[in-house]
Design an enzyme around this catalytic site. Structure first.
Site, PDB file in Angstrom:
ATOM      1  N   LEU A 194       0.514  -1.345  -0.155  1.00 49.31           N
ATOM      2  CA  LEU A 194       0.102  -0.150   0.010  1.00 49.31           C
ATOM      3  C   LEU A 194       0.837   1.401  -0.175  1.00 49.31           C
ATOM      4  O   LEU A 194       1.368   1.906   1.215  1.00 49.31           O
ATOM      5  CB  LEU A 194      -0.790  -0.173   1.318  1.00 49.31           C
ATOM      6  CG  LEU A 194      -2.162   0.879   1.073  1.00 49.31           C
ATOM      7  CD1 LEU A 194      -2.836  -0.155   0.206  1.00 49.31           C
ATOM      8  CD2 LEU A 194      -2.530   0.807   2.745  1.00 49.31           C
ATOM      9  N   HIS A 195       1.879   1.875  -1.486  1.00 49.63           N
ATOM     10  CA  HIS A 195       2.229   2.677  -1.521  1.00 49.63           C
ATOM     11  C   HIS A 195       1.763   4.576  -1.284  1.00 49.63           C
ATOM     12  O   HIS A 195      -0.079   4.037  -1.338  1.00 49.63           O
ATOM     13  CB  HIS A 195       3.559   2.477  -1.984  1.00 49.63           C
ATOM     14  CG  HIS A 195       2.971   1.838  -4.041  1.00 49.63           C
ATOM     15  ND1 HIS A 195       3.182   3.403  -4.943  1.00 49.63           N
ATOM     16  CD2 HIS A 195       2.386   1.575  -3.918  1.00 49.63           C
ATOM     17  CE1 HIS A 195       2.365   2.964  -5.749  1.00 49.63           C
ATOM     18  NE2 HIS A 195       2.202   2.148  -5.566  1.00 49.63           N
ATOM     19  N   ALA A 196       2.291   4.471  -1.584  1.00 48.45           N
ATOM     20  CA  ALA A 196       2.100   6.268  -1.331  1.00 48.45           C
ATOM     21  C   ALA A 196       1.108   6.231  -2.712  1.00 48.45           C
ATOM     22  O   ALA A 196       0.103   7.286  -2.700  1.00 48.45           O
ATOM     23  CB  ALA A 196       2.759   7.222  -1.911  1.00 48.45           C
ATOM     24  N   ALA A 211      -1.868   4.132  -1.412  1.00 44.27           N
ATOM     25  CA  ALA A 211      -2.849   4.787   0.429  1.00 44.27           C
ATOM     26  C   ALA A 211      -3.217   5.819  -0.375  1.00 44.27           C
ATOM     27  O   ALA A 211      -4.917   6.285   0.409  1.00 44.27           O
ATOM     28  CB  ALA A 211      -1.749   5.210   1.041  1.00 44.27           C
TER      29      ALA A 211
END
Lengths: 333, 85
Positions: free
Chosen positions: B14-16, B19
Site C-alpha cells: 500500500l504505497h503512496a 494509500a
C-alpha cells in the site's frame, strides 16, 4: 509487555557500557526496569533471587569478591551463573575477575562494565528503561509544544488540525508529530508523546501534499518528544451545544489509564483557533502555578455578594438595637 | 461495525498512490475507519498513518469500519483493494 535486548542496551550511550565477554548473551532479554544487587547471592543465599533482572556488581560486591580466594571465587561464580541471568554489570570501571569472564562465555551471560558510579548508573538505567519498557499506543492527532505545554490536538479528519498546527509553528511553537502520535505511559501520571521515525516531522496538507516541517521552518520548529499535558478537541460549531463559559469544571480524557485535562474548542469562521490554543496553553501554565483565573474571579464575585449581605445585616442589627433601646426607654419611663 | 482481516495483495504494497486513493474514498464517509497492523492502529482517513504502517505485499491488516454508512464504505474500500489485485 515490551522487552529490551542486551544488544540494544549496549547502544545507549548514556549508560557508558563497555562490552567485556559473553557475546552469546547479547540476545538475552530484559522485561523489568529494576536492577538487582546480588550481595546475598554472593554469600550463598538464593531464596527469591531476582535472576531475571540486570545484576549490578557495585563497590561493595566487588570488594567482597576481591577478598575471596580464587577457589572461593570460582565456587561463587559457578553457583551464580547457574541461573539464566541476562547480564552482569560492573560499575566504577572495575575489572571483572578472570573466572567470571570464562564462566560468562560458557553460560551465555553478557558481562559489561561502566565508568559510572552505581548510584548514577541506577538513576540513568531506571529512567531509560522505564521509557523503553512502557506500554505504547498510537492515536490520531497532532502533538505540539505550545509555550512548553504538550498539547495534543484531536478531532475528526478534515477539521483543520494540520492547518492549525502550521499556524502555531509559524508563531514559533514546535511540532512533535502530525497525524499519528505514539504515546507511552511512563508512570501513572506521566504520558510521553513521540513521533514515528517514518513520519518524522512530515505533514500532509490537503491540496499541497506532504511537506517536511523541519526542512521548511528549520531546527527550532520541531521536537522529538514531549509530555502530554493537555488535550484540545476541535469540533464543528454546533448551534444547540452548550459550551463551557466559565471553566470551573475540568473535563478529563483517559489514555493508558492516565487522566489528561481536555478542552473542547469549536471551529467556525471568525474563530482564530491557533490563538485560542495558545491561550488555553498559557492558562494551563497559569493554573499549574496555582492561579485559577475562573476560580479567583468567582471568589471575588462571591466576596462582593457577602459584603452586600453583611451591610444589610448590619443595618438590620442597628435597627434592632435602636428599637429595643426605644422600647426599654418607654418601659423605664 | 464491520471488522475484516485480509492480506494486502497490491504489487508494491500500500504505497503512496493506492494509500492516497484509500484515504480519498475513506474520507467521503462519515463512518470511522481504522486500519490495524502489527499492533498499531491508525485512522484510515489519514495518509500519514497508512504510510507509516508500511504495508508490503502479503502483510495482514485488519480493517474496522463503524458508523451510519459503514456498509457502503466497506464495499467501496474492498472494491479498491480488489481492483488492484
Amino acid at each position: 509487555m515490551p522487552r529490551v535486548k542486551i544488544s540494544e542496551l549496549l547502544e545507549i550511550k548514556d549508560l557508558m557500557f563497555e562490552f567485556i565477554a559473553g557475546r552469546e548473551g547479547l540476545k538475552n532479554e530484559i522485561d523489568s526496569v529494576d536492577i538487582n544487587r546480588p550481595g546475598l547471592a554472593l554469600v550463598g543465599f538464593y531464596d527469591n533471587f531476582a535472576y531475571n533482572r540486570l545484576q549490578v556488581i557495585g563497590k561493595g560486591e566487588y570488594a567482597f569478591l576481591q577478598k575471596c580466594s580464587i577457589e572461593k571465587q570460582n565456587q561463587i561464580v559457578s553457583e551464580l551463573l547457574r541461573f539464566p541471568i541476562p547480564a552482569i554489570v560492573f560499575t566504577h570501571n572495575n575489572e571483572p575477575p578472570d573466572c567470571i569472564i570464562q564462566e560468562a562465555n560458557k553460560n551465555q551471560v553478557t558481562l559489561l562494565k561502566t565508568a559510572l558510579t552505581t548510584h548514577d548508573f541506577q538513576l540513568r538505567y531506571y529512567s531509560i528503561l522505564s521509557e523503553l519498557l512502557a506500554e505504547e499506543i498510537t492515536v490520531h492527532g497532532v502533538l505540539m509544544d505550545v509555550f512548553g505545554v504538550g498539547v495534543l490536538l484531536q478531532g475528526e479528519s478534515g477539521i483543520g488540525k494540520s492547518e492549525t498546527a502550521l499556524e502555531l509553528i509559524e508563531r514559533g511553537h514546535r511540532l512533535v508529530s502530525d497525524d499519528v502520535v505514539r504515546i507511552k505511559a511512563l508512570s501513572d501520571n506521566v504520558l510521553m508523546g513521540y513521533t514515528d521515525p517514518i513520519i518524522e516531522y512530515n505533514m500532509e496538507l490537503r491540496g499541497i501534499g506532504i511537506i517536511n516541517i523541519k526542512n521548511i521552518y528549520g531546527v527550532r520548529s520541531t521536537k522529538n518528544k514531549i509530555q502530554i499535558d493537555l488535550i484540545i478537541y476541535l469540533e464543528e460549531w454546533k448551534h444547540q451545544h452548550e459550551y463551557d463559559r466559565i471553566g470551573l469544571e475540568q473535563q478529563y480524557y483517559e489514555i493508558l489509564n492516565v487522566q489528561v485535562p481536555k478542552i473542547v474548542i469549536s471551529v467556525r469562521p471568525g474563530r482564530n483557533v491557533p490563538i485560542l490554543i495558545e491561550t488555553a496553553a498559557m492558562n494551563f501554565r497559569l493554573k499549574s502555578t496555582g492561579y485559577d483565573s475562573a476560580k479567583i474571579f468567582l471568589d471575588k464575585v462571591q466576596k462582593k455578594y457577602f459584603q452586600r449581605k453583611l451591610i444589610i445585616f448590619k443595618y438590620l442589627y442597628i435597627l434592632l438595637v435602636y428599637n429595643s433601646c426605644k422600647i426599654n426607654k418607654e418601659r423605664n419611663f | 461495525m464491520i471488522i475484516k482481516t485480509l492480506k494486502v495483495h497490491l504489487v508494491d504494497g500500500l504505497h503512496a498512490r493506492p494509500a492516497a486513493e484509500f484515504v480519498r474514498i475513506a474520507s467521503k464517509f462519515k463512518s470511522s475507519i481504522v486500519v490495524e497492523h502489527e499492533g498499531m492502529s491508525v485512522n484510515g482517513k489519514s495518509i500519514m498513518g497508512l504510510l507509516m504502517l508500511g504495508l508490503y505485499p502479503g502483510s495482514e491488516v485488519k480493517i474496522i469500519v463503524s458508523g451510519e454508512d459503514e456498509e457502503e464504505a466497506f464495499k467501496r474500500l474492498m472494491e479498491l483493494l480488489k481492483k488492484n489485485n
